[in-house]
Design an enzyme around this catalytic site. Structure first.
Site, PDB file in Angstrom:
ATOM      1  N   TYR A   1     -44.232  -3.406 -64.951  1.00 27.79           N
ATOM      2  CA  TYR A   1     -45.136  -3.910 -65.722  1.00 27.79           C
ATOM      3  C   TYR A   1     -45.135  -5.261 -66.646  1.00 27.79           C
ATOM      4  O   TYR A   1     -46.061  -5.403 -67.501  1.00 27.79           O
ATOM      5  CB  TYR A   1     -45.364  -2.611 -66.890  1.00 27.79           C
TER       6      TYR A   1
ATOM      7  N   HIS B   1     -55.815  -1.067 -63.458  1.00 24.27           N
ATOM      8  CA  HIS B   1     -54.346  -1.068 -63.176  1.00 24.27           C
ATOM      9  C   HIS B   1     -53.653  -2.186 -63.313  1.00 24.27           C
ATOM     10  O   HIS B   1     -53.934  -3.278 -62.448  1.00 24.27           O
ATOM     11  CB  HIS B   1     -54.026  -0.180 -62.103  1.00 24.27           C
ATOM     12  N   LEU B   2     -52.670  -2.374 -64.079  1.00 21.91           N
ATOM     13  CA  LEU B   2     -51.818  -3.678 -64.198  1.00 21.91           C
ATOM     14  C   LEU B   2     -51.119  -3.555 -62.894  1.00 21.91           C
ATOM     15  O   LEU B   2     -51.116  -4.792 -62.341  1.00 21.91           O
ATOM     16  CB  LEU B   2     -50.701  -3.361 -65.371  1.00 21.91           C
ATOM     17  N   SER B   3     -50.372  -2.674 -62.302  1.00 17.18           N
ATOM     18  CA  SER B   3     -49.738  -2.777 -61.093  1.00 17.18           C
ATOM     19  C   SER B   3     -50.451  -2.617 -59.922  1.00 17.18           C
ATOM     20  O   SER B   3     -51.700  -1.773 -60.129  1.00 17.18           O
ATOM     21  CB  SER B   3     -48.557  -1.633 -61.067  1.00 17.18           C
TER      22      SER B   3
ATOM     23  N   ALA C   1     -51.314   7.373 -65.847  1.00 18.35           N
ATOM     24  CA  ALA C   1     -50.808   8.501 -64.849  1.00 18.35           C
ATOM     25  C   ALA C   1     -52.087   9.481 -64.692  1.00 18.35           C
ATOM     26  O   ALA C   1     -52.298  10.333 -63.599  1.00 18.35           O
ATOM     27  CB  ALA C   1     -49.582   9.214 -65.538  1.00 18.35           C
TER      28      ALA C   1
ATOM     29  N   ASN D   1     -58.199   2.276 -68.350  1.00 21.86           N
ATOM     30  CA  ASN D   1     -56.762   2.279 -67.514  1.00 21.86           C
ATOM     31  C   ASN D   1     -56.304   3.578 -67.750  1.00 21.86           C
ATOM     32  O   ASN D   1     -55.745   4.151 -68.827  1.00 21.86           O
ATOM     33  CB  ASN D   1     -55.800   1.271 -67.818  1.00 21.86           C
TER      34      ASN D   1
ATOM     35  N   HIS E   1     -54.244   9.910 -61.328  1.00 22.34           N
ATOM     36  CA  HIS E   1     -53.626  10.514 -60.001  1.00 22.34           C
ATOM     37  C   HIS E   1     -53.912  12.027 -60.138  1.00 22.34           C
ATOM     38  O   HIS E   1     -53.678  13.001 -59.228  1.00 22.34           O
ATOM     39  CB  HIS E   1     -52.425  10.152 -59.871  1.00 22.34           C
TER      40      HIS E   1
ATOM     41  N   ARG F   1     -47.261   1.278 -54.447  1.00 24.85           N
ATOM     42  CA  ARG F   1     -46.160   1.974 -55.091  1.00 24.85           C
ATOM     43  C   ARG F   1     -45.821   3.409 -54.371  1.00 24.85           C
ATOM     44  O   ARG F   1     -46.021   3.610 -53.341  1.00 24.85           O
ATOM     45  CB  ARG F   1     -46.430   2.026 -56.626  1.00 24.85           C
TER      46      ARG F   1
ATOM     47  N   GLU G   1     -62.543   0.892 -63.495  1.00 22.11           N
ATOM     48  CA  GLU G   1     -60.917   1.405 -63.565  1.00 22.11           C
ATOM     49  C   GLU G   1     -60.034   0.295 -63.526  1.00 22.11           C
ATOM     50  O   GLU G   1     -60.199  -0.656 -62.495  1.00 22.11           O
ATOM     51  CB  GLU G   1     -60.913   2.479 -62.543  1.00 22.11           C
TER      52      GLU G   1
ATOM     53  N   ARG H   1     -49.198   7.655 -56.242  1.00 22.13           N
ATOM     54  CA  ARG H   1     -50.156   6.621 -56.953  1.00 22.13           C
ATOM     55  C   ARG H   1     -51.301   6.289 -56.157  1.00 22.13           C
ATOM     56  O   ARG H   1     -51.871   5.520 -56.623  1.00 22.13           O
ATOM     57  CB  ARG H   1     -49.263   5.666 -57.696  1.00 22.13           C
TER      58      ARG H   1
ATOM     59  N   PRO I   1     -52.343   7.228 -71.091  1.00 20.19           N
ATOM     60  CA  PRO I   1     -50.929   7.465 -71.661  1.00 20.19           C
ATOM     61  C   PRO I   1     -49.796   6.325 -71.589  1.00 20.19           C
ATOM     62  O   PRO I   1     -49.992   5.777 -70.158  1.00 20.19           O
ATOM     63  CB  PRO I   1     -50.604   8.781 -71.051  1.00 20.19           C
ATOM     64  N   ASN I   2     -49.062   6.211 -72.341  1.00 20.07           N
ATOM     65  CA  ASN I   2     -47.673   5.306 -72.247  1.00 20.07           C
ATOM     66  C   ASN I   2     -48.026   4.027 -72.305  1.00 20.07           C
ATOM     67  O   ASN I   2     -47.244   3.259 -72.111  1.00 20.07           O
ATOM     68  CB  ASN I   2     -47.065   5.768 -70.967  1.00 20.07           C
TER      69      ASN I   2
ATOM     70  N   ASP J   1     -64.776  13.950 -63.845  1.00 21.80           N
ATOM     71  CA  ASP J   1     -66.004  14.609 -64.049  1.00 21.80           C
ATOM     72  C   ASP J   1     -66.800  14.111 -65.400  1.00 21.80           C
ATOM     73  O   ASP J   1     -67.961  13.820 -65.400  1.00 21.80           O
ATOM     74  CB  ASP J   1     -65.606  16.117 -64.378  1.00 21.80           C
TER      75      ASP J   1
ATOM     76  N   ARG K   1     -41.622  -0.938 -71.692  1.00 23.03           N
ATOM     77  CA  ARG K   1     -41.703   0.164 -70.553  1.00 23.03           C
ATOM     78  C   ARG K   1     -41.468  -0.343 -69.097  1.00 23.03           C
ATOM     79  O   ARG K   1     -42.384  -1.337 -68.742  1.00 23.03           O
ATOM     80  CB  ARG K   1     -43.024   1.080 -70.601  1.00 23.03           C
TER      81      ARG K   1
HETATM   82  C1  DQA Z   1     -50.832   1.948 -64.151  1.00 27.60           C
HETATM   83  C2  DQA Z   1     -50.476   2.971 -62.881  1.00 27.60           C
HETATM   84  C3  DQA Z   1     -50.267   4.364 -63.039  1.00 27.60           C
HETATM   85  O1  DQA Z   1     -49.986   4.856 -61.800  1.00 27.60           O
HETATM   86  C4  DQA Z   1     -49.043   4.551 -64.106  1.00 27.60           C
HETATM   87  O2  DQA Z   1     -48.873   5.810 -64.076  1.00 27.60           O
HETATM   88  C5  DQA Z   1     -49.410   3.991 -65.189  1.00 27.60           C
HETATM   89  C6  DQA Z   1     -50.004   2.455 -65.385  1.00 27.60           C
HETATM   90  C7  DQA Z   1     -50.981   0.586 -64.360  1.00 27.60           C
HETATM   91  O3  DQA Z   1     -51.641   0.126 -65.075  1.00 27.60           O
HETATM   92  O4  DQA Z   1     -50.564  -0.026 -63.257  1.00 27.60           O
HETATM   93  O5  DQA Z   1     -49.208   4.667 -66.376  1.00 27.60           O
HETATM   94  O6  DQA Z   1     -52.197   2.701 -64.437  1.00 27.60           O
END
Ligand code: DQA
Length: 149
Positions: free
Chosen positions: A23, A100-102, A77, A74, A80, A107, A98, A111, A10-11, A87, A18
């Site tokens: 990011y 993550h960009l950040s 959100a 990725n 978490h 953070r 898995e 997270r 998502p997002n 599952d 964003r």
């Molecule tokens: C994220 C980190 C998550 O905590 C956050 O909710 C995101 C992006 C990352 O790629 O850093 O939407 O997955």
């Protein structure tokens, strides 16, 4: 040819505009372009999906069995919060990486916990677009039996 399913949660469709302080200005299109370039070099085939819906991610993972050799995800959100995605990863016998960009550990405290990571082959966090490229390479290694889970 090896096939890898890439799932953006998502997002992530909003990347580029964003929270650019966190990011950066990299868009999902930039990420996908880099992934496709690396895939070509590594001689693997990608299918790339983005969805804002948890159930859709669960269905994509569940449907990957027999079709894909690895998953790069990725979960954004849902990392978490989602027992359902964890599952789904546990249910399939396909190495899942898995990304993550950040750096989620640098953070907010909420997270710091990934519900997905214990079910994954591994996690890469904090390298921006490179997290995806490193993750893709890790997924290929996992398929080939190194670091397999
Ligand atoms: C994220 C980190 C998550 O905590 C956050 O909710 C995101 C992006 C990352 O790629 O850093 O939407 O997955």
């Amino acid at each position: 040819m090896l096939k890898i399913l890439v799932i953006h949660g998502p997002n992530l469709n909003l990347l580029g505009t964003r929270e650019v302080d966190i990011y950066g200005k990299t868009t999902i299109k930039d990420i996908n372009k880099s992934l496709e370039k690396t895939a070509k070099e590594e001689n693997v085939e990608l299918e790339i999906e983005q969805t804002n819906h948890e159930g859709e991610i669960v269905s994509l993972i569940g449907g990957a069995k027999g079709k894909f050799d690895a998953i790069l995800i990725n979960p954004a959100a849902y990392t978490h919060t989602s027992v359902a995605i964890r599952d789904a990863v546990s249910a399939i016998d396909i190495p899942t990486v898995e990304v993550h960009l950040s750096n989620i550990y640098a953070r907010e405290e909420f997270r710091h916990t990934s519900l997905i990571a214990p079910a994954a082959a591994g996690q890469i966090s904090g390298f921006g677009l490179d997290s995806y490229i490193l993750g893709l390479k890790a997924a290929i290694s996992a398929i080939k039996g190194k670091n397999k889970k």
